[in-house]
Design a protein around this motif. Structure first.
Motif, PDB file in Angstrom:
ATOM      1  N   VAL A 271      29.209  12.399   5.329  1.00 46.36           N
ATOM      2  CA  VAL A 271      28.169  11.518   4.795  1.00 46.36           C
ATOM      3  C   VAL A 271      27.371  12.174   3.676  1.00 46.36           C
ATOM      4  O   VAL A 271      26.593  11.512   2.997  1.00 46.36           O
ATOM      5  CB  VAL A 271      27.201  11.064   5.910  1.00 46.36           C
ATOM      6  CG1 VAL A 271      27.890  10.141   6.869  1.00 46.36           C
ATOM      7  CG2 VAL A 271      26.619  12.253   6.652  1.00 46.36           C
ATOM      8  N   VAL A 272      27.537  13.493   3.471  1.00 51.88           N
ATOM      9  CA  VAL A 272      26.800  14.190   2.417  1.00 51.88           C
ATOM     10  C   VAL A 272      27.368  13.783   1.062  1.00 51.88           C
ATOM     11  O   VAL A 272      28.571  13.885   0.832  1.00 51.88           O
ATOM     12  CB  VAL A 272      26.885  15.718   2.582  1.00 51.88           C
ATOM     13  CG1 VAL A 272      26.090  16.418   1.476  1.00 51.88           C
ATOM     14  CG2 VAL A 272      26.370  16.132   3.947  1.00 51.88           C
ATOM     15  N   GLY A 273      26.496  13.336   0.168  1.00 48.90           N
ATOM     16  CA  GLY A 273      26.933  12.921  -1.154  1.00 48.90           C
ATOM     17  C   GLY A 273      27.408  11.487  -1.217  1.00 48.90           C
ATOM     18  O   GLY A 273      27.712  10.976  -2.296  1.00 48.90           O
ATOM     19  N   MET A 274      27.472  10.806  -0.072  1.00 49.35           N
ATOM     20  CA  MET A 274      27.904   9.414  -0.067  1.00 49.35           C
ATOM     21  C   MET A 274      26.751   8.506  -0.484  1.00 49.35           C
ATOM     22  O   MET A 274      25.630   8.658  -0.012  1.00 49.35           O
ATOM     23  CB  MET A 274      28.403   8.990   1.322  1.00 49.35           C
ATOM     24  CG  MET A 274      28.903   7.541   1.366  1.00 49.35           C
ATOM     25  SD  MET A 274      29.404   7.009   3.016  1.00 49.35           S
ATOM     26  CE  MET A 274      30.899   7.949   3.232  1.00 49.35           C
ATOM     27  N   SER A 275      27.034   7.583  -1.370  1.00 49.83           N
ATOM     28  CA  SER A 275      26.012   6.640  -1.823  1.00 49.83           C
ATOM     29  C   SER A 275      25.556   5.763  -0.666  1.00 49.83           C
ATOM     30  O   SER A 275      26.368   5.321   0.155  1.00 49.83           O
ATOM     31  CB  SER A 275      26.565   5.774  -2.957  1.00 49.83           C
ATOM     32  OG  SER A 275      25.677   4.725  -3.257  1.00 49.83           O
ATOM     33  N   MET A 276      24.246   5.509  -0.605  1.00 53.53           N
ATOM     34  CA  MET A 276      23.736   4.574   0.391  1.00 53.53           C
ATOM     35  C   MET A 276      24.221   3.162   0.101  1.00 53.53           C
ATOM     36  O   MET A 276      24.148   2.283   0.960  1.00 53.53           O
ATOM     37  CB  MET A 276      22.199   4.593   0.398  1.00 53.53           C
ATOM     38  CG  MET A 276      21.599   5.735   1.186  1.00 53.53           C
ATOM     39  SD  MET A 276      21.877   5.556   2.963  1.00 53.53           S
ATOM     40  CE  MET A 276      22.819   7.016   3.303  1.00 53.53           C
TER      41      MET A 276
END
Length: 393
Positions: A321-326
């Protein structure tokens, strides 16, 4: 401490204190075994049970961490015996660690009991988050075995990737070499020789225990803190036995390279996530501006987003989930309003008080919204009664 795996775990801000505190409790509880001369054994066991009970209730990998630390202590005992030739026996090790093992078992049983009491008392339903990932007996057993082997292979030999590095395989290789030269070829005691290998096999099994239990590849953060801790301990154990200065210098260089590489990956992950956050805010502001230009009152309308946006940073790093766009997180659930809810919460925090559609409304309007032009090349905003549908490119 530099492992990118910690970044993936600490990404969940609301778990940070509990996670760190529980790791500290576990280390203190294991160390407390050394102070049986100052405190009663009963008092130490009660203290350990309380510490482990708290830790086990926080994260699922902590029982494994305790086992890893106990094995590390046993390795230290074997090293002392290697130096002093005092003669370790099963009886000695049992007397030393039996109460610690009993503390672990008691804590785990109490945790299971309290969990059931909480579920019953508050009328809650147990989450299927972990059990839903178990693939055993949901497919042919040979396919599950093959997936387990491929997962372990990829994580041992994957090299310098976002989550794993070669430190574990280097540590295993070094400890095996030490076992051969210091125990097999030197005709050391049979008990110590067998124990040394059994402990190494146990460490490897514990590192990949979730893979074995699930029959599937778990989320990378499930390896924290066991994977990086085990890698560090294996390298430390190797350093104890290596006496030649040139070999010790080589090991120091390897550790330094791994550390620097991990620091670069960790820093880049954090930086990429910051860029992602700023890009998300820019797109959210454009959506709000687009709605305002159409004189849509956020207090009386609900928002529905169709599509998603990928990470588009200069670093272009995204893992777990790190770096994943909301404006993507939650979209993997398929026809769901999960992503819309994430964006709406960000809007609300910034003072734009609009509501999200519910799951039923989302499914009802999904196909209609999917036929719209893409946003923002051609701003596509469709208003259906009190629902505002926005198409994301």
């Amino acid at each position: 401490m530099t492992s990118p795996l910690f970044v993936q775990q600490y990404y969940f801000d609301l778990q940070n204190f509990e996670f760190s505190f529980s790791m500290s409790l576990i280390v203190i509880a294991v160390i407390s075994s050394l102070y049986s001369y100052f405190f009663s054994k009963r008092g130490i066991i009660i203290f350990q049970v309380i510490c482990f009970l708290i830790a086990f209730s926080v994260y699922q990998s902590f029982p494994i961490l305790v086992c890893v630390l106990i094995i590390f202590c046993m390795y230290l005992d074997l090293y002392c015996d290697f130096i002093e030739k005092s003669g370790e026996t099963i009886r000695k090790l049992s007397n030393k660690y039996l109460h610690l093992v009993l503390s672990i078992i008691t804590s785990f049983l109490l945790y299971e009991l309290f969990e059931k009491l909480m579920l019953f008392s508050f009328g809650l339903r147990k989450s299927g988050y972990l059990t839903g990932q178990i693939l055993w007996f949901h497919e042919p057993v040979e396919i599950t075995f093959r997936r387990i082997l491929l997962t372990i292979k990829s994580q041992l030999f994957t090299g310098f990737t976002y989550s794993f590095n070669i430190s574990l395989i280097v540590g295993i290789f070094l400890v095996l070499i030490i076992w051969i030269f210091k125990y097999i070829l030197d005709n050391n005691s049979l008990f110590n020789t067998i124990s040394f290998l059994v402990l190494l096999i146990s460490l490897v099994i514990l590192v990949f225990l979730f893979v074995l239990l699930l029959g599937n590849e778990p989320a990378s953060r499930a390896y924290v803190p066991v994977y990086p801790v085990t890698s560090s301990l294996l390298l430390f154990i190797s350093a104890l036995f290596i006496k030649r200065r040139s070999l010790l210098s080589l090991l120091t260089i390897i550790v330094s390279i791994v550390t620097v590489k991990q620091l670069i990956l960790t820093t880049n992950l954090l930086q990429a996530d910051q860029f992602r956050y700023e890009q998300d805010l820019q797109l959210i502001n454009r959506i709000e501006t687009s709605l305002d230009s159409r004189h849509i009152n956020p207090e009386t309308h609900k928002l529905m987003l169709i599509g998603y946006r990928d990470n588009n940073t200069s670093l272009n790093i995204e893992y777990d989930v790190v770096g994943m766009s909301m404006i993507k997180f939650g979209y993997f659930k398929g026809i769901s309003n999960a992503m819309t809810m994430n964006v709406v919460k960000i809007m609300n925090l910034n003072g734009y008080n609009i509501k999200s559609v519910n799951s039923k409304e989302y499914k009802k309007l999904y196909n209609e919204g999917n036929r719209m032009q893409k946003f923002p090349e051609k701003e596509s905003v469709l208003v259906k009664n009190d629902v505002v549908i926005v198409k994301i490119n």
